[in-house]
Design a protein around this motif. Structure first.
Motif, PDB file in Angstrom:
ATOM      1  N   VAL A 115      -5.435 -10.369   6.626  1.00 42.31           N
ATOM      2  CA  VAL A 115      -6.131 -11.442   5.923  1.00 42.31           C
ATOM      3  C   VAL A 115      -6.142 -11.175   4.417  1.00 42.31           C
ATOM      4  N   ALA A 116      -6.287  -9.888   4.042  1.00 44.92           N
ATOM      5  CA  ALA A 116      -6.327  -9.532   2.621  1.00 44.92           C
ATOM      6  C   ALA A 116      -5.890  -8.092   2.448  1.00 44.92           C
ATOM      7  N   ALA A 117      -5.247  -7.800   1.321  1.00 44.91           N
ATOM      8  CA  ALA A 117      -4.912  -6.434   0.910  1.00 44.91           C
ATOM      9  C   ALA A 117      -5.038  -6.424  -0.609  1.00 44.91           C
ATOM     10  N   ILE A 118      -6.231  -6.067  -1.085  1.00 43.30           N
ATOM     11  CA  ILE A 118      -6.547  -6.223  -2.503  1.00 43.30           C
ATOM     12  C   ILE A 118      -7.274  -4.991  -3.025  1.00 43.30           C
ATOM     13  N   LYS A 119      -7.431  -4.936  -4.349  1.00 42.79           N
ATOM     14  CA  LYS A 119      -8.296  -3.943  -4.981  1.00 42.79           C
ATOM     15  C   LYS A 119      -9.596  -4.634  -5.360  1.00 42.79           C
ATOM     16  N   GLN A 120     -10.708  -3.981  -5.052  1.00 46.49           N
ATOM     17  CA  GLN A 120     -12.001  -4.563  -5.379  1.00 46.49           C
ATOM     18  C   GLN A 120     -13.014  -3.444  -5.611  1.00 46.49           C
ATOM     19  N   PRO A 121     -14.134  -3.734  -6.297  1.00 45.66           N
ATOM     20  CA  PRO A 121     -15.144  -2.705  -6.555  1.00 45.66           C
ATOM     21  C   PRO A 121     -15.785  -2.215  -5.264  1.00 45.66           C
ATOM     22  N   ALA A 122     -16.002  -0.926  -5.170  1.00 47.87           N
ATOM     23  CA  ALA A 122     -16.633  -0.343  -3.987  1.00 47.87           C
ATOM     24  C   ALA A 122     -18.108  -0.702  -3.937  1.00 47.87           C
ATOM     25  N   SER A 123     -18.588  -1.054  -2.756  1.00 55.04           N
ATOM     26  CA  SER A 123     -20.009  -1.351  -2.582  1.00 55.04           C
ATOM     27  C   SER A 123     -20.805  -0.050  -2.463  1.00 55.04           C
ATOM     28  N   GLU A 124     -22.123  -0.174  -2.464  1.00 52.33           N
ATOM     29  CA  GLU A 124     -22.989   0.998  -2.318  1.00 52.33           C
ATOM     30  C   GLU A 124     -22.772   1.670  -0.958  1.00 52.33           C
ATOM     31  N   PHE A 125     -22.395   0.886   0.041  1.00 53.11           N
ATOM     32  CA  PHE A 125     -22.140   1.436   1.371  1.00 53.11           C
ATOM     33  C   PHE A 125     -20.793   2.144   1.435  1.00 53.11           C
ATOM     34  N   VAL A 126     -19.762   1.521   0.857  1.00 49.63           N
ATOM     35  CA  VAL A 126     -18.400   2.047   0.970  1.00 49.63           C
ATOM     36  C   VAL A 126     -18.196   3.288   0.106  1.00 49.63           C
ATOM     37  N   ALA A 127     -18.742   3.290  -1.116  1.00 47.49           N
ATOM     38  CA  ALA A 127     -18.438   4.330  -2.104  1.00 47.49           C
ATOM     39  C   ALA A 127     -18.597   5.764  -1.572  1.00 47.49           C
ATOM     40  N   PRO A 128     -19.752   6.147  -1.009  1.00 47.63           N
ATOM     41  CA  PRO A 128     -19.876   7.532  -0.545  1.00 47.63           C
ATOM     42  C   PRO A 128     -18.964   7.844   0.640  1.00 47.63           C
ATOM     43  N   GLY A 129     -18.602   6.816   1.416  1.00 49.22           N
ATOM     44  CA  GLY A 129     -17.752   7.040   2.577  1.00 49.22           C
ATOM     45  C   GLY A 129     -16.329   7.398   2.234  1.00 49.22           C
ATOM     46  N   ILE A 130     -15.880   7.045   1.011  1.00 48.39           N
ATOM     47  CA  ILE A 130     -14.508   7.381   0.619  1.00 48.39           C
ATOM     48  C   ILE A 130     -14.467   8.248  -0.635  1.00 48.39           C
ATOM     49  N   GLU A 168       2.720   3.751  -2.446  1.00 47.00           N
ATOM     50  CA  GLU A 168       3.126   3.359  -1.103  1.00 47.00           C
ATOM     51  C   GLU A 168       2.213   2.263  -0.558  1.00 47.00           C
ATOM     52  N   LEU A 169       0.906   2.363  -0.846  1.00 45.76           N
ATOM     53  CA  LEU A 169      -0.028   1.338  -0.378  1.00 45.76           C
ATOM     54  C   LEU A 169       0.264   0.005  -1.043  1.00 45.76           C
ATOM     55  N   ALA A 170       0.600   0.036  -2.304  1.00 44.05           N
ATOM     56  CA  ALA A 170       0.916  -1.200  -3.009  1.00 44.05           C
ATOM     57  C   ALA A 170       2.132  -1.880  -2.381  1.00 44.05           C
ATOM     58  N   GLY A 171       3.137  -1.074  -1.993  1.00 43.67           N
ATOM     59  CA  GLY A 171       4.308  -1.641  -1.349  1.00 43.67           C
ATOM     60  C   GLY A 171       4.005  -2.176   0.032  1.00 43.67           C
ATOM     61  N   ALA A 172       3.188  -1.431   0.792  1.00 41.61           N
ATOM     62  CA  ALA A 172       2.848  -1.866   2.143  1.00 41.61           C
ATOM     63  C   ALA A 172       2.006  -3.133   2.125  1.00 41.61           C
ATOM     64  N   ALA A 173       1.241  -3.336   1.068  1.00 36.09           N
ATOM     65  CA  ALA A 173       0.383  -4.522   0.977  1.00 36.09           C
ATOM     66  C   ALA A 173       1.196  -5.803   0.909  1.00 36.09           C
ATOM     67  N   GLU A 174       2.480  -5.678   0.539  1.00 34.17           N
ATOM     68  CA  GLU A 174       3.335  -6.853   0.450  1.00 34.17           C
ATOM     69  C   GLU A 174       3.988  -7.195   1.788  1.00 34.17           C
ATOM     70  N   ALA A 175       3.688  -6.417   2.840  1.00 35.93           N
ATOM     71  CA  ALA A 175       4.314  -6.657   4.143  1.00 35.93           C
ATOM     72  C   ALA A 175       3.862  -8.003   4.713  1.00 35.93           C
ATOM     73  N   PRO A 176       4.605  -8.549   5.678  1.00 33.89           N
ATOM     74  CA  PRO A 176       4.206  -9.823   6.286  1.00 33.89           C
ATOM     75  C   PRO A 176       2.791  -9.754   6.850  1.00 33.89           C
ATOM     76  N   THR A 177       2.107 -10.894   6.862  1.00 37.29           N
ATOM     77  CA  THR A 177       0.707 -10.898   7.282  1.00 37.29           C
ATOM     78  C   THR A 177       0.543 -10.741   8.785  1.00 37.29           C
ATOM     79  N   LEU A 178       1.566 -11.062   9.580  1.00 33.08           N
ATOM     80  CA  LEU A 178       1.471 -10.913  11.024  1.00 33.08           C
ATOM     81  C   LEU A 178       2.361  -9.762  11.470  1.00 33.08           C
ATOM     82  N   SER A 179       1.845  -8.953  12.402  1.00 33.42           N
ATOM     83  CA  SER A 179       2.529  -7.743  12.866  1.00 33.42           C
ATOM     84  C   SER A 179       2.662  -6.731  11.740  1.00 33.42           C
ATOM     85  N   ALA A 180       1.760  -6.796  10.773  1.00 30.88           N
ATOM     86  CA  ALA A 180       1.722  -5.793   9.714  1.00 30.88           C
ATOM     87  C   ALA A 180       1.062  -4.527  10.254  1.00 30.88           C
TER      88      ALA A 180
END
Length: 257
Positions: A115-130, A168-180
């Motif tokens: 559905v999406a493969a983007i860069k976005q600001p980390a939330s308070e929940f996500v930030a410590p997890g990564i 590599e992630l940037a390249g993979a983000a361009e893969a087809p949306t189905l069966s990605a």
């Protein structure tokens, strides 16, 4: 045994730091079984033959085969030998595995609809997890997992933007949306990527309006929430949240005494 099976089993075994050789041998044979390089019901090579192919001792092979039998991947027939099980148990959430593999099976086709493969600001929940600061840009991948044509789970994955695999992630983000691929599949397939340990938290919730629409549910329908944390080199690295609809069926959690 086919030439393909011999070639697969004869590849050099690479162990991770602290990983016993028997576990590496187990993983190699288990992979051959699950990918049907060693078909269901087929006779396994002897301990001596496996040891020669994999360049390990019979003791290592014997211990690996015991683990395979305990996990239901093989069965022994006295006086005949060891066989691949006719039907394989599903791998449960006790292993670090991409969620599409977890929800799939030998006879079930899982597709990843991104559905999406983007860069976005980390939330308070996500930030410590990564292992990043809140509002720091992170990779965010959102997918719907479709099994046999029916949506069964909604997946959100997060990983820090500033990692060696960023290109590599940037390249993979361009893969087809189905069966990605899922983000964890991409990360796990990169050279030198040794992920773990990890943990998976289990809770219950309701689908909610936006996710219900993606899964073909009502907003009030119950869903199982699996929150997966994966570390690398002892540090937080990857965080995913997967909402699983009841139509996905059961998930297994292996317990031992």
């Amino acid at each position: 045994m086919t030439d393909k099976a011999v070639q697969f089993l004869s590849r050099p075994i690479a162990t991770q730091p602290g990983q016993p050789l028997r576990v590496a041998a187990y993983s190699r044979i288990a992979e051959a079984i699950r990918t049907k390089i060693l078909p269901p019901g087929s006779l396994l090579p002897t301990e001596t033959e496996l040891g020669t192919m994999m360049d390990v001792s019979r003791t290592v092979i014997r211990e690996a085969l015991m683990l395979l039998e305990e996990d239901g991947l093989t069965r022994a027939r006295r006086g005949v030998g060891r066989f691949v099980a006719d039907s394989l148990p599903r791998i449960g959430i006790e292993h670090i595995r991409p969620f599409d593999q977890l929800l799939g099976g030998p006879d079930q086709d899982i597709q990843v609809k991104r559905v999406a493969a983007i860069k976005q600001p980390a939330s308070e929940f996500v930030a410590p997890g990564i292992g990043v600061e809140p509002d720091e840009d992170v990779w965010f991948w959102e997918s719907v997992l479709i099994r046999n044509g029916e949506p069964v789970a909604h997946l959100q994955e997060n990983v820090a933007q500033k990692i060696p695999e960023a290109d590599e992630l940037a390249g993979a983000a361009e893969a087809p949306t189905l069966s990605a691929s899922t983000l964890l599949e991409v990360l796990g397939g990169l050279p030198g990527a040794a992920l773990g340990p990890g943990e998976c938290e289990i809770s219950l919730s309701t689908a909610g309006p936006s996710r219900a629409k993606l899964l073909g549910l009502r907003p009030s329908d119950p869903v199982l929430v699996l929150t997966q944390y994966v570390r690398r080199n002892g540090s937080p690295f990857y965080l995913a949240k997967c909402l699983v609809a009841a139509k996905a069926g059961h998930l297994s959690v292996i317990q031992s005494s």
